[in-house]
Design a protein around this motif. Sequence first.
Motif, PDB file in Angstrom:
ATOM      1  N   ILE A  28      27.103  54.655  38.549  1.00  0.00           N
ATOM      2  CA  ILE A  28      27.359  53.355  39.163  1.00  0.00           C
ATOM      3  C   ILE A  28      27.230  52.336  38.045  1.00  0.00           C
ATOM      4  CG2 ILE A  28      26.614  51.671  40.888  1.00  0.00           C
ATOM      5  CD1 ILE A  28      25.093  54.151  42.196  1.00  0.00           C
ATOM      6  N   PHE A  29      28.244  51.558  37.838  1.00  0.00           N
ATOM      7  CA  PHE A  29      28.207  50.526  36.814  1.00  0.00           C
ATOM      8  C   PHE A  29      28.067  49.200  37.541  1.00  0.00           C
ATOM      9  CE2 PHE A  29      30.364  54.195  35.168  1.00  0.00           C
ATOM     10  CZ  PHE A  29      29.675  54.404  33.978  1.00  0.00           C
ATOM     11  N   ALA A  30      26.969  48.510  37.267  1.00  0.00           N
ATOM     12  CA  ALA A  30      26.642  47.307  38.034  1.00  0.00           C
ATOM     13  C   ALA A  30      26.396  46.115  37.120  1.00  0.00           C
ATOM     14  CB  ALA A  30      25.404  47.564  38.898  1.00  0.00           C
ATOM     15  N   ALA A  31      26.560  44.942  37.708  1.00  0.00           N
ATOM     16  CA  ALA A  31      26.316  43.684  37.006  1.00  0.00           C
ATOM     17  C   ALA A  31      25.917  42.638  38.040  1.00  0.00           C
ATOM     18  CB  ALA A  31      27.562  43.245  36.252  1.00  0.00           C
ATOM     19  N   LEU A  32      25.602  41.473  37.582  1.00  0.00           N
ATOM     20  CA  LEU A  32      25.198  40.414  38.509  1.00  0.00           C
ATOM     21  C   LEU A  32      26.369  39.859  39.313  1.00  0.00           C
ATOM     22  CD1 LEU A  32      22.552  38.629  36.314  1.00  0.00           C
ATOM     23  CD2 LEU A  32      22.153  39.760  38.516  1.00  0.00           C
ATOM     24  N   GLU A  33      27.561  39.839  38.694  1.00  0.00           N
ATOM     25  CA  GLU A  33      28.735  39.277  39.363  1.00  0.00           C
ATOM     26  C   GLU A  33      29.894  40.256  39.268  1.00  0.00           C
ATOM     27  OE1 GLU A  33      29.652  35.241  37.966  1.00  0.00           O
ATOM     28  OE2 GLU A  33      27.674  35.252  37.025  1.00  0.00           O
ATOM     29  N   ASP A  34      30.833  40.120  40.164  1.00  0.00           N
ATOM     30  CA  ASP A  34      32.038  40.938  40.151  1.00  0.00           C
ATOM     31  C   ASP A  34      33.060  40.248  39.254  1.00  0.00           C
ATOM     32  OD1 ASP A  34      33.997  42.781  40.652  1.00  0.00           O
ATOM     33  OD2 ASP A  34      34.490  42.014  42.646  1.00  0.00           O
ATOM     34  N   ARG A  35      32.973  40.539  37.968  1.00  0.00           N
ATOM     35  CA  ARG A  35      33.876  39.949  36.977  1.00  0.00           C
ATOM     36  C   ARG A  35      33.872  40.829  35.733  1.00  0.00           C
ATOM     37  NH1 ARG A  35      31.169  37.620  32.732  1.00  0.00           N
ATOM     38  NH2 ARG A  35      29.021  36.926  33.052  1.00  0.00           N
ATOM     39  N   ILE A  36      34.706  40.528  34.780  1.00  0.00           N
ATOM     40  CA  ILE A  36      34.757  41.284  33.532  1.00  0.00           C
ATOM     41  C   ILE A  36      33.596  40.860  32.630  1.00  0.00           C
ATOM     42  CG2 ILE A  36      36.075  41.629  31.396  1.00  0.00           C
ATOM     43  CD1 ILE A  36      38.612  41.454  33.116  1.00  0.00           C
ATOM     44  N   TYR A  37      32.957  41.854  32.028  1.00  0.00           N
ATOM     45  CA  TYR A  37      31.882  41.619  31.054  1.00  0.00           C
ATOM     46  C   TYR A  37      32.383  42.101  29.700  1.00  0.00           C
ATOM     47  CZ  TYR A  37      28.815  40.425  34.830  1.00  0.00           C
ATOM     48  OH  TYR A  37      28.253  39.779  35.903  1.00  0.00           O
ATOM     49  N   LYS A  44      36.029  45.241  27.148  1.00  0.00           N
ATOM     50  CA  LYS A  44      35.907  44.613  28.464  1.00  0.00           C
ATOM     51  C   LYS A  44      35.493  45.661  29.504  1.00  0.00           C
ATOM     52  CE  LYS A  44      39.322  41.126  27.372  1.00  0.00           C
ATOM     53  NZ  LYS A  44      40.635  40.573  27.682  1.00  0.00           N
ATOM     54  N   TYR A  45      34.555  45.280  30.358  1.00  0.00           N
ATOM     55  CA  TYR A  45      34.031  46.176  31.391  1.00  0.00           C
ATOM     56  C   TYR A  45      34.010  45.476  32.737  1.00  0.00           C
ATOM     57  CZ  TYR A  45      32.498  49.263  27.683  1.00  0.00           C
ATOM     58  OH  TYR A  45      32.485  50.107  26.622  1.00  0.00           O
ATOM     59  N   LEU A  46      34.429  46.199  33.759  1.00  0.00           N
ATOM     60  CA  LEU A  46      34.401  45.690  35.120  1.00  0.00           C
ATOM     61  C   LEU A  46      33.430  46.557  35.917  1.00  0.00           C
ATOM     62  CD1 LEU A  46      35.656  43.617  37.055  1.00  0.00           C
ATOM     63  CD2 LEU A  46      37.393  45.324  37.613  1.00  0.00           C
ATOM     64  N   PRO A  47      32.405  45.960  36.511  1.00  0.00           N
ATOM     65  CA  PRO A  47      31.425  46.762  37.251  1.00  0.00           C
ATOM     66  C   PRO A  47      31.994  47.316  38.553  1.00  0.00           C
ATOM     67  CG  PRO A  47      30.966  44.430  37.530  1.00  0.00           C
ATOM     68  CD  PRO A  47      32.092  44.529  36.538  1.00  0.00           C
ATOM     69  N   ASP A  48      31.385  48.406  39.020  1.00  0.00           N
ATOM     70  CA  ASP A  48      31.726  48.977  40.325  1.00  0.00           C
ATOM     71  C   ASP A  48      31.118  48.145  41.441  1.00  0.00           C
ATOM     72  OD1 ASP A  48      32.913  51.309  39.162  1.00  0.00           O
ATOM     73  OD2 ASP A  48      30.910  52.159  38.914  1.00  0.00           O
ATOM     74  N   LYS A  49      29.915  47.658  41.201  1.00  0.00           N
ATOM     75  CA  LYS A  49      29.165  46.922  42.224  1.00  0.00           C
ATOM     76  C   LYS A  49      28.362  45.809  41.572  1.00  0.00           C
ATOM     77  CE  LYS A  49      28.559  50.723  45.398  1.00  0.00           C
ATOM     78  NZ  LYS A  49      28.008  50.857  46.699  1.00  0.00           N
ATOM     79  N   THR A  50      27.958  44.871  42.401  1.00  0.00           N
ATOM     80  CA  THR A  50      27.019  43.860  41.925  1.00  0.00           C
ATOM     81  C   THR A  50      25.608  44.332  42.270  1.00  0.00           C
ATOM     82  OG1 THR A  50      27.008  42.593  43.979  1.00  0.00           O
ATOM     83  CG2 THR A  50      28.679  41.989  42.312  1.00  0.00           C
TER      84      THR A  50
END
Length: 186
Positions: A28-37, A44-50
């Motif tokens: 699961i690749f997660a971040a604080l927001e649903d956007r490109i990191y 560039k990385y796009l998370p699966d979930k916030t």
Amino acid sequence: MNVCVFYYDGFCESEIVLSIWGRPVNFIFAALEDRIYISEEKQKYLPDKTIGELIPDDIDIFIIPGGDPSHLYDNIVLKDFIKALDEKNKWIAGICGGSFLMAKYGLLDGKKCTGSGSGVAPDSRFFPLYEKSHLVNEDVVIDGNKITATGQAFVEFAIAIGKVMGIYKNEDEIKMEYNWLKNIKG
């Protein structure tokens, strides 16, 4: 096994080379927001979930890559989520700057740990983060449900994560994996 890798702007992707790719693991690749990191290496990385979409009970290991996470030190959403993981005794692993975040959130208080690129020198601006920790000069440290690693020890970090997951059958398999990742022949 659910392994969650946390994305943030400037995270160091090269430090999270994991030997568990290709194993029966759900990433699961997660971040604080649903956007490109954008990583330190400019990928560039796009998370699966916030983080807000995750349930701590569903995570077995939470990995915080290196980089400079200082912009996250006061983030209550992330801090509360990681603290919830800790309360459930889930594995929390940080490499290099990832251990800074762990220390800032109090996860390393009273724990043996390592951090940064080649440890944390007393004159480093990050040293105060570890005032309640027991810094040791080792590449990888496992204390309780915490794993910390220096940035150069990304292979050793991957092996340590694989060990706590129980993906290796024996020491020979670990040695073979280590040699492959380090490109050691024979």
